[in-house]
Design an enzyme around this catalytic site. Structure first.
Site, PDB file in Angstrom:
ATOM      1  N   ASP A   1     -59.830  -0.099 -54.068  1.00 12.63           N
ATOM      2  CA  ASP A   1     -61.269  -0.165 -54.361  1.00 12.63           C
ATOM      3  C   ASP A   1     -61.997  -1.118 -53.430  1.00 12.63           C
ATOM      4  O   ASP A   1     -63.184  -0.978 -53.176  1.00 12.63           O
ATOM      5  CB  ASP A   1     -61.509  -0.575 -55.810  1.00 12.63           C
ATOM      6  CG  ASP A   1     -61.371   0.630 -56.700  1.00 12.63           C
ATOM      7  OD1 ASP A   1     -60.227   1.059 -56.930  1.00 12.63           O
ATOM      8  OD2 ASP A   1     -62.411   1.178 -57.107  1.00 12.63           O
TER       9      ASP A   1
ATOM     10  N   ARG B   1     -65.567   8.805 -60.839  1.00 19.06           N
ATOM     11  CA  ARG B   1     -64.848   7.545 -60.665  1.00 19.06           C
ATOM     12  C   ARG B   1     -63.997   7.636 -59.394  1.00 19.06           C
ATOM     13  O   ARG B   1     -63.886   8.706 -58.803  1.00 19.06           O
ATOM     14  CB  ARG B   1     -63.978   7.205 -61.891  1.00 19.06           C
ATOM     15  CG  ARG B   1     -63.261   8.422 -62.411  1.00 19.06           C
ATOM     16  CD  ARG B   1     -61.798   8.414 -62.615  1.00 19.06           C
ATOM     17  NE  ARG B   1     -61.019   7.710 -61.686  1.00 19.06           N
ATOM     18  CZ  ARG B   1     -60.390   8.268 -60.642  1.00 19.06           C
ATOM     19  NH1 ARG B   1     -60.477   9.566 -60.373  1.00 19.06           N
ATOM     20  NH2 ARG B   1     -59.634   7.537 -59.849  1.00 19.06           N
TER      21      ARG B   1
ATOM     22  N   ARG C   1     -70.547  -0.526 -61.550  1.00 16.65           N
ATOM     23  CA  ARG C   1     -69.133  -0.902 -61.430  1.00 16.65           C
ATOM     24  C   ARG C   1     -69.012  -1.896 -60.274  1.00 16.65           C
ATOM     25  O   ARG C   1     -69.349  -1.568 -59.135  1.00 16.65           O
ATOM     26  CB  ARG C   1     -68.246   0.343 -61.211  1.00 16.65           C
ATOM     27  CG  ARG C   1     -68.351   1.308 -62.396  1.00 16.65           C
ATOM     28  CD  ARG C   1     -67.186   2.229 -62.515  1.00 16.65           C
ATOM     29  NE  ARG C   1     -65.951   1.563 -62.795  1.00 16.65           N
ATOM     30  CZ  ARG C   1     -64.756   2.141 -62.684  1.00 16.65           C
ATOM     31  NH1 ARG C   1     -64.679   3.392 -62.290  1.00 16.65           N
ATOM     32  NH2 ARG C   1     -63.654   1.480 -62.969  1.00 16.65           N
TER      33      ARG C   1
ATOM     34  N   ASN D   1     -56.995  -2.742 -56.463  1.00 15.13           N
ATOM     35  CA  ASN D   1     -56.851  -1.348 -56.904  1.00 15.13           C
ATOM     36  C   ASN D   1     -56.606  -1.365 -58.409  1.00 15.13           C
ATOM     37  O   ASN D   1     -56.551  -2.430 -59.051  1.00 15.13           O
ATOM     38  CB  ASN D   1     -55.708  -0.649 -56.155  1.00 15.13           C
ATOM     39  CG  ASN D   1     -55.723   0.855 -56.368  1.00 15.13           C
ATOM     40  OD1 ASN D   1     -56.745   1.506 -56.175  1.00 15.13           O
ATOM     41  ND2 ASN D   1     -54.609   1.423 -56.794  1.00 15.13           N
TER      42      ASN D   1
HETATM   43  O1  MRU Z   1     -61.350   2.882 -62.428  1.00 15.43           O
HETATM   44  P1  MRU Z   1     -61.194   3.969 -61.425  1.00 15.43           P
HETATM   45  O2  MRU Z   1     -60.574   5.205 -61.962  1.00 15.43           O
HETATM   46  O3  MRU Z   1     -62.500   4.235 -60.696  1.00 15.43           O
HETATM   47  O4  MRU Z   1     -60.179   3.355 -60.362  1.00 15.43           O
HETATM   48  C1  MRU Z   1     -59.799   4.121 -59.278  1.00 15.43           C
HETATM   49  C2  MRU Z   1     -58.767   3.510 -58.444  1.00 15.43           C
HETATM   50  O5  MRU Z   1     -58.268   2.435 -58.720  1.00 15.43           O
HETATM   51  C3  MRU Z   1     -58.412   4.240 -57.185  1.00 15.43           C
HETATM   52  O6  MRU Z   1     -57.083   4.021 -56.851  1.00 15.43           O
HETATM   53  C4  MRU Z   1     -59.308   3.719 -56.061  1.00 15.43           C
HETATM   54  O7  MRU Z   1     -60.658   3.837 -56.408  1.00 15.43           O
HETATM   55  C5  MRU Z   1     -59.066   4.399 -54.795  1.00 15.43           C
HETATM   56  S1  MRU Z   1     -59.783   5.995 -54.824  1.00 15.43           S
HETATM   57  C6  MRU Z   1     -59.514   6.877 -53.456  1.00 15.43           C
END
Ligand code: MRU
Length: 351
Positions: free
Chosen positions: A246, A64, A104, A256
């Protein structure tokens, strides 16, 4: 899924920043990932050898974080190019890309990496599998370089003794190495800094993963409840907020992990600078504003259960958006590998 290692006990030393492990890598004709659902309690490496396994690992968040998802997707399409039957090659590639894209929807690195690997396949009819792997590897390597650079540039705005708040996990585990938000923190560890780590409900990426990475690096930190950040800001205990992203839109809005938006609003209210750290591959130049960013909705059980324990009223419906959008006006700067930009400057980075 073949588990190859379970070698580190709780509290053991795992070097993930630039040394022993990347978060995702190609080895033994398989995609290797660190299983993030096992951390911090055990350290396991999974080998993924089918497209279904790759898709499942992303959906279940064994891997993730936007760039880590992108790298895994890129290697996934390279795997598809090896597995594709000669007579149905194009159909198999298209189907695999669709499967991986659907895992995702918010992380733009996934779209970015899948597109470049697909292009490599299309432009190399003689040996598409080799070209795909080379392209996926190039994406992974470029993410490592970008994150290292984000670390160096971002460290320039971290003053000695700073107390920094971060949300979710934007560390080495969320990227291929080093991290985005955690990279400037890593590069500032000699400055007597302190990091407040939001626990990050419902998946607890902060209290499980960010805290783990900071402990491995020997960086002083404390986990705080998600709804405690306002208290620490209002009482003057936080000098700066840094999170990852993201997807960044053209107007500088940034999606994010859910909860980031409210941290940014409270930071502005308290005159605390709020920074996003993200590689350029996270910027969606076709997306005009945050309103257009798709927000992933995840399963109710992520909120109602912790491990196997029901913690909510059994019959109440639950809503579980995984991300929110921090509007550009709350963002002080966006730390990229090419410099630190205001949200207004993002549009000008367009190729
Ligand atoms: O749902 P996730 O754990 O994949 O979400 C991750 C985040 O929100 C991070 O802050 C984002 O991907 C930046 S990663 C360098």
């Amino acid at each position: 899924v073949f588990v190859v290692k379970s070698e580190l006990k709780l509290g053991a030393k795992m070097q993930i920043a630039g040394l022993k492990y990347r978060t995702v890598w190609w080895q033994d004709d398989a995609i290797n990932i660190i299983d993030q659902t096992s951390l911090p309690f055990s350290f396991e490496i999974l080998q993924l050898t089918t497209i279904e396994q790759v898709a499942q690992a992303i959906v279940q968040m064994q891997v993730r974080g936007a760039p880590a998802i992108g790298a895994t997707g890129g290697f996934g399409l390279a795997l598809a190019a090896r597995l594709a039957p000669a007579k149905n090659f194009t159909k198999f590639i298209k189907k695999s890309k669709k499967t991986l894209l659907a895992t995702r929807p918010t992380a733009f690195d996934l779209i970015y990496a899948l597109d470049i690997v697909e292009q490599a396949i299309l432009h190399s009819p003689a040996d598409p599998a080799a070209a795909a792997l080379q392209s996926a590897q190039a994406f992974a390597d470029s993410n490592v370089q970008a994150c290292r650079q984000i670390g160096k540039l971002g460290a320039e705005i971290i003053q000695p003794n700073f107390r920094i708040l971060t949300h979710c996990n934007a560390g080495a585990l969320a990227t291929v190495d080093f991290g985005t938000a955690l990279a400037p923190i890593r590069f500032s560890k000699h400055k007597n800094i302190f990091v407040y780590v939001d626990e990050t409900r419902p998946r607890l990426q902060g209290s499980r993963l960010t805290a783990y990475e900071l402990e491995q690096e020997g960086i002083p930190h404390a986990i705080i409840a998600d709804n405690a950040a306002g208290y620490f800001m209002q009482t003057g205990q936080i000098d700066m907020v840094i999170t990852g992203a993201d997807r960044v839109a053209l107007n500088g809005d940034a999606a994010n992990k859910i909860g980031t938006y409210e941290k940014a609003v409270v930071a502005k209210e308290n005159n605390i600078p709020f920074y996003i750290a993200a590689p350029l591959s996270t910027i969606d130049f076709n997306c005009a504003s945050g309103k257009k960013i798709p927000i992933e909705q995840r399963a109710e059980e992520e909120v109602s259960y912790i491990e196997d324990k029901l913690i909510a009223n059994p019959n109440s419906p639950i809503q579980n958006p995984a991300f929110d959008v921090t509007l550009a006006r709350y963002i002080t700067g966006i730390i990229t590998e090419k410099g630190i930009f205001t949200p207004e400057q993002i549009e000008r980075l367009q190729k």
